[in-house]
Design a protein around this motif. Structure first.
Motif, PDB file in Angstrom:
ATOM      1  N   ALA A  62       2.676   1.471  -4.319  1.00 10.64           N
ATOM      2  CA  ALA A  62       2.698   2.780  -4.979  1.00 10.64           C
ATOM      3  C   ALA A  62       3.913   2.960  -5.869  1.00 10.64           C
ATOM      4  CB  ALA A  62       2.649   3.885  -3.923  1.00 10.64           C
ATOM      5  N   ASP A  65       5.677  -1.442 -10.665  1.00  9.04           N
ATOM      6  CA  ASP A  65       5.036  -1.801 -11.935  1.00  9.04           C
ATOM      7  C   ASP A  65       4.390  -3.174 -11.826  1.00  9.04           C
ATOM      8  OD1 ASP A  65       6.020   0.467 -13.618  1.00  9.04           O
ATOM      9  OD2 ASP A  65       7.964  -0.383 -13.066  1.00  9.04           O
ATOM     10  N   ALA A  86      -4.579   1.739  -3.180  1.00 13.34           N
ATOM     11  CA  ALA A  86      -3.326   1.886  -3.918  1.00 13.34           C
ATOM     12  C   ALA A  86      -3.419   1.193  -5.273  1.00 13.34           C
ATOM     13  CB  ALA A  86      -2.165   1.319  -3.110  1.00 13.34           C
ATOM     14  N   LYS A  89      -5.371   3.428  -7.624  1.00 15.99           N
ATOM     15  CA  LYS A  89      -4.661   4.670  -7.959  1.00 15.99           C
ATOM     16  C   LYS A  89      -3.485   4.425  -8.891  1.00 15.99           C
ATOM     17  CE  LYS A  89      -2.381   8.670  -5.855  1.00 15.99           C
ATOM     18  NZ  LYS A  89      -1.996   9.333  -4.573  1.00 15.99           N
ATOM     19  N   HIS A  90      -2.708   3.360  -8.637  1.00 10.13           N
ATOM     20  CA  HIS A  90      -1.452   3.159  -9.361  1.00 10.13           C
ATOM     21  C   HIS A  90      -1.545   2.083 -10.452  1.00 10.13           C
ATOM     22  CE1 HIS A  90       0.532   5.824  -6.537  1.00 10.13           C
ATOM     23  NE2 HIS A  90      -0.048   5.157  -5.548  1.00 10.13           N
ATOM     24  N   GLN A  91      -2.492   1.169 -10.334  1.00 13.76           N
ATOM     25  CA  GLN A  91      -2.781   0.152 -11.347  1.00 13.76           C
ATOM     26  C   GLN A  91      -1.557  -0.651 -11.818  1.00 13.76           C
ATOM     27  OE1 GLN A  91      -4.992   2.286 -14.410  1.00 13.76           O
ATOM     28  NE2 GLN A  91      -6.880   2.010 -13.260  1.00 13.76           N
TER      29      GLN A  91
END
Length: 275
Positions: A62, A65, A86, A89-91
């Protein structure tokens, strides 16, 4: 390093620690590195260096990068599948350093539409002389490719291959290659001892010769074949050794060994990625 993204390591074993060490030595901020590992005791020394640590893989993803998946191939499916929510959602960018796990399988386990890089590093990364081959799926941006390159260049050289199948050849050359040289070192040390040197002397001469030959080859403007010719005088001592190697089929043995290595990498991929 010019950029300071957040990098998370899922798994804190030897290879992950090698890359972390390289990043730190290249000026990457410890506070921008996460390490996730189920055994909290294995994270204590990393926390003392200023890294963020957690036993929750999803917490690390989460925040990141780029996520480096540094777990054994046999547990990659379970680990990646638990990260799917996760990931969606956060890619972040995912970089797998596990042998034999295909991009399609990683993408599928991560829930789909993931930016994924496969990387085949090798154990000399532990002393910052590693050689890594990389290949990305179509969802990886140029900026993400550069980030993956920066991370792996922290522990050696990083070369992008033209297609995913070539990573199995990378495994046969650099991934497994250190063991080939270790075997040669064993054989030379043992032969030197049989010929009368102390084992300590034979080992010292063998290791320094291997180091010197590698440095000469890496810094030279000619290829290894030409370097060999330059040190092989007609009817001299080196020529006799080389002729013996060739008479015993050394080149064919090396090729056969590398084909076997590549074939095993392909078989592992079929076994590990079938679900």
């Amino acid at each position: 390093m010019s950029q300071q993204p957040v990098i998370a390591f899922i798994g804190a074993g030897n290879m992950a620690r090698a890359i972390i060490g390289g990043l730190l030595e290249n000026g990457f901020a410890a506070a921008n590195i996460w390490a996730a590992e189920p055994d909290a005791s294995r994270l204590q020394d990393l926390a003392e260096q200023g890294l963020k640590t957690t036993c929750d893989n999803n917490e690390a993803v989460a925040a990141a990068d780029m996520v480096i998946l540094a777990v054994k191939p046999q547990i990659m499916q379970a680990v990646a599948s638990e990260l799917a929510d996760a990931a969606q959602k956060h890619q972040p960018l995912f970089v797998s350093i596990a042998a034999g796990i295909s991009l399609d399988a990683l993408d599928r386990w991560l829930g789909g539409n993931a930016a994924v890089v496969r990387c085949m590093p090798n154990t000399p990364s532990l002393v910052q002389t590693g050689a890594s081959g990389l290949f990305a799926n179509a969802r990886v941006s140029e900026q993400q490719r550069n980030l993956a390159t920066q991370a792996m260049e922290a522990v050696g050289i990083a070369l992008w291959v033209q297609n995913e199948a070539e990573l199995d050849v990378v495994t046969a050359i650099s991934g497994s290659g250190p063991a080939y040289y270790f075997l040669m070192m064993e054989a030379m040390t043992a032969a030197g001892a049989k010929l009368g040197l102390s084992e300590e002397t034979a080992r010292g001469l063998t290791l320094q010769t291997a180091l010197g030959a590698a440095r000469m080859a890496s810094s030279s403007d000619v290829d290894a074949a030409e370097l060999r010719r330059r040190v092989t005088s007609p009817k001299g001592t080196t020529e006799q050794a080389i002729l013996t190697f060739q008479a015993e089929g050394l080149e064919a043995i090396v090729e056969k060994a590398m084909v076997a290595c590549r074939d095993r990498a392909e078989a592992m991929a079929a076994e590990l990625c079938k679900d």
